[in-house]
Design an enzyme around this catalytic site. Sequence first.
Site, PDB file in Angstrom:
ATOM      1  N   HIS A   1      51.618  15.808  58.196  1.00  0.00           N
ATOM      2  CA  HIS A   1      50.592  14.862  57.728  1.00  0.00           C
ATOM      3  C   HIS A   1      51.089  14.105  56.494  1.00  0.00           C
ATOM      4  O   HIS A   1      50.330  13.863  55.559  1.00  0.00           O
ATOM      5  CB  HIS A   1      49.287  15.598  57.405  1.00  0.00           C
ATOM      6  CG  HIS A   1      48.515  16.007  58.635  1.00  0.00           C
ATOM      7  ND1 HIS A   1      47.697  15.139  59.315  1.00  0.00           N
ATOM      8  CD2 HIS A   1      48.456  17.181  59.291  1.00  0.00           C
ATOM      9  CE1 HIS A   1      47.149  15.776  60.356  1.00  0.00           C
ATOM     10  NE2 HIS A   1      47.600  17.018  60.366  1.00  0.00           N
TER      11      HIS A   1
ATOM     12  N   ASP B   1      48.877  22.197  58.075  1.00  0.00           N
ATOM     13  CA  ASP B   1      48.403  22.133  59.466  1.00  0.00           C
ATOM     14  C   ASP B   1      49.241  21.178  60.314  1.00  0.00           C
ATOM     15  O   ASP B   1      49.841  20.230  59.804  1.00  0.00           O
ATOM     16  CB  ASP B   1      46.929  21.689  59.487  1.00  0.00           C
ATOM     17  CG  ASP B   1      46.721  20.369  58.766  1.00  0.00           C
ATOM     18  OD1 ASP B   1      47.343  20.164  57.700  1.00  0.00           O
ATOM     19  OD2 ASP B   1      45.950  19.535  59.259  1.00  0.00           O
ATOM     20  N   GLU B   2      49.211  21.449  61.614  1.00  0.00           N
ATOM     21  CA  GLU B   2      49.662  20.507  62.642  1.00  0.00           C
ATOM     22  C   GLU B   2      51.050  19.894  62.407  1.00  0.00           C
ATOM     23  O   GLU B   2      51.204  18.681  62.475  1.00  0.00           O
ATOM     24  CB  GLU B   2      48.630  19.381  62.791  1.00  0.00           C
ATOM     25  CG  GLU B   2      47.280  19.876  63.243  1.00  0.00           C
ATOM     26  CD  GLU B   2      46.293  18.748  63.495  1.00  0.00           C
ATOM     27  OE1 GLU B   2      45.752  18.709  64.605  1.00  0.00           O
ATOM     28  OE2 GLU B   2      46.069  17.917  62.588  1.00  0.00           O
ATOM     29  N   VAL B   3      52.039  20.726  62.156  1.00  0.00           N
ATOM     30  CA  VAL B   3      53.414  20.226  62.102  1.00  0.00           C
ATOM     31  C   VAL B   3      53.928  20.252  63.539  1.00  0.00           C
ATOM     32  O   VAL B   3      54.025  21.319  64.131  1.00  0.00           O
ATOM     33  CB  VAL B   3      54.293  21.135  61.222  1.00  0.00           C
ATOM     34  CG1 VAL B   3      55.698  20.561  61.108  1.00  0.00           C
ATOM     35  CG2 VAL B   3      53.654  21.312  59.841  1.00  0.00           C
TER      36      VAL B   3
ATOM     37  N   GLU C   1      47.607  27.604  59.824  1.00  0.00           N
ATOM     38  CA  GLU C   1      49.009  27.651  60.217  1.00  0.00           C
ATOM     39  C   GLU C   1      49.893  28.320  59.178  1.00  0.00           C
ATOM     40  O   GLU C   1      50.998  28.739  59.495  1.00  0.00           O
ATOM     41  CB  GLU C   1      49.518  26.225  60.494  1.00  0.00           C
ATOM     42  CG  GLU C   1      48.971  25.614  61.785  1.00  0.00           C
ATOM     43  CD  GLU C   1      47.736  24.747  61.576  1.00  0.00           C
ATOM     44  OE1 GLU C   1      46.932  25.052  60.670  1.00  0.00           O
ATOM     45  OE2 GLU C   1      47.566  23.778  62.345  1.00  0.00           O
TER      46      GLU C   1
END
Length: 684
Positions: free
Chosen positions: A247, A310-312, A362
């Site tokens: 992000h 988050d969300e890598v 995460e």
Amino acid sequence: MFAAGLLQIPRAFSQSTPPLNLMPFPSSIQPGSGSLKIDSSFTVGLAGYTEPRLERATERFLNALHRQTALLLALKSGEVAKASLVVRTDHASKDIQELGEDESYVLEVTATGAKLTAPTPLGAMHGLQTFLQLVQVSPDGFAAPALTIDDKPRFPWRGLMIDSARHFVPLDVLRRNIDGLEAVKMNVFHWHLSENQGFRVESKRFPKLHESGSDGLYYTQDEIHDLIEYARDRGIRVVPEFDVPGHSTAWFVGYPELASAPGPYEIEKRWGVFDPAFDPTNERTYKFLDQFIAEMARLFPDHFFHVGGDEVNGKQWDANPKIQEFIKEHNLKNNEGLQSYFNKRLEPIVSKHGKSMVGWDEVLDPSLPKDILIQSWRGADGLAAAAKQGFRGILSNGYYLDLGWSAARHYAVDPLGGAAANLSPAEKARILGGESCMWAEYVNTENIDSRIWPRNAVIAERLWSPQEITDPASMHARMEAESQRLEWIGLTHKTYERQMLERIAGPSSPEEFAALSTLASVVEPVKDYAREETAVAEPTSATPLNRLVDAVPLESATSRHFGALVDKFISGSCRDAHDTERLRAQLTAWRDNDSKLQPLAQRSFLVKEVTTTSQDLSALGAVGLAALDFITKGQPAPDDWKVQQLAALQQLEKPKSQLLLMPAPAVQKLVEAASAAGSCSGSR
Ligand code: ACM
């Protein structure tokens, strides 16, 4: 300790007193007799420990009371001996507000005066908000019912996250939402400040972060300092979030050397998960983050510091041979292992600057120090797992305000529900509370309040009130009262809609505008992540938020009330004549609405867009009326009619222009009730 029938207590008040519109509902209430009249002679006195913050809280309280009642009150605290409400505080709270400070208070209201006692200013401020909720109109003036409230929070961490990175959120909008947090006793503002789409904080150490990483819309350090003071004044901690290693596109516009691929980078305009990520194998990354966090740790005094995590998606890591080599060399197995390595390097940096690290799910890795705090967004199981492993955690899964869930659905989510219900007492104690999240793909200055309120008030109640307070009917009634009160303190979640509808309509006759308002009152935006999935053209940060889907509230009160009326009607065997007439009037208005809206659709593209939805509403009204006719004639509807209507309803329930027609399921209940097998057939 806690009577199951506590919610009946309001009914113990006499017939002439209105119900208690308290939200969050206190942990204990004892009714008194009579009520305290509130007129323009009402005054507040501060006793015991005092400080300028308490004086400001009193002025804010008197201003709010003035707006609620329009009474011309003295707007400063006065003599204790003569005060209508005496606030007695025992001692100071911490200079930098801490997790778990005493926030309790006792509020005693009698017919002759009121007394608020609290160990610290935090409790005193909560008690003042409770008093404001008690004040209601009565046949002989404004009044607060006599009672004693003994109250304290269930969880110490009760927050709202606002993403001011995807869409920049101006300071005045943040301030009024912080006022809202104060009103519902939330005590954390989690400020999501960096994203692919923007870096929103002035950095003096690394000025290209905000200069290149934003479109010029960022908060200066002075502004941030003032906002933190503003929140502290209201008993609210400010926890900043700088999301790494994913992000993070906006960081790399000015500092491409930190990324895992060469660049150059541009600020992202689309929504979603993107590839750019910090290079965890590069020592420059840690040197940079050390200096950056040193600067931010001074700017944000709170003990907690959120690093996202988050969300890598790992695509840049996969594509970089040097990074893959590093993973092998260090025996890290895969990208998750690499992210753990990154977190293990990051944590001592955060810690060195005096902070506890917070991260999304995460970052959970058993080998990290137990001082970190996990914010669970993917599911309640993650929170329970974190607590089992000895980490503290907060729940956000189930509290995502942007997903458009109903208040009742959020209300049913408990931080100690699901897998957490089976934890040991020591593990449960590690679950500190929760945070609602306002992700900002589809919010702007106009509609953001309506995406947060009033639903955030019921999440606030879940985090403050005893676990046993769960009755949805009581919640809805109190939420609606609180919703109105929140507008008096400056939120715009109700009033914004008219302005947005006026833009959609353009110049219009009262009848045309009423037709648009009627349509707006029964639709909701598509839920969860369907807004992306159902888009005609890919939405970006440059897409204007001016459509009906942007203008309508995320929960249709009209549809909820209609659904409740249908349930009541059917459970009474469809006999109640008054309910029958109310249903008929509502369904007739819907059936006839489209023809009134049609002229506007010729003149405004924003109305034209929702033509099908408008026709669907007419069709829905007609189906409901036909069902009602069968029911009132006591004539069971034939099976083939029912099959036809259910098929028609299925079409009407499909989203159009990204809108859902919310009364459809209730009309379906009428169709079923009208049929030969239905509960109401032949009842007349
Ligand atoms: C998140 O929603 N990616 C924390």
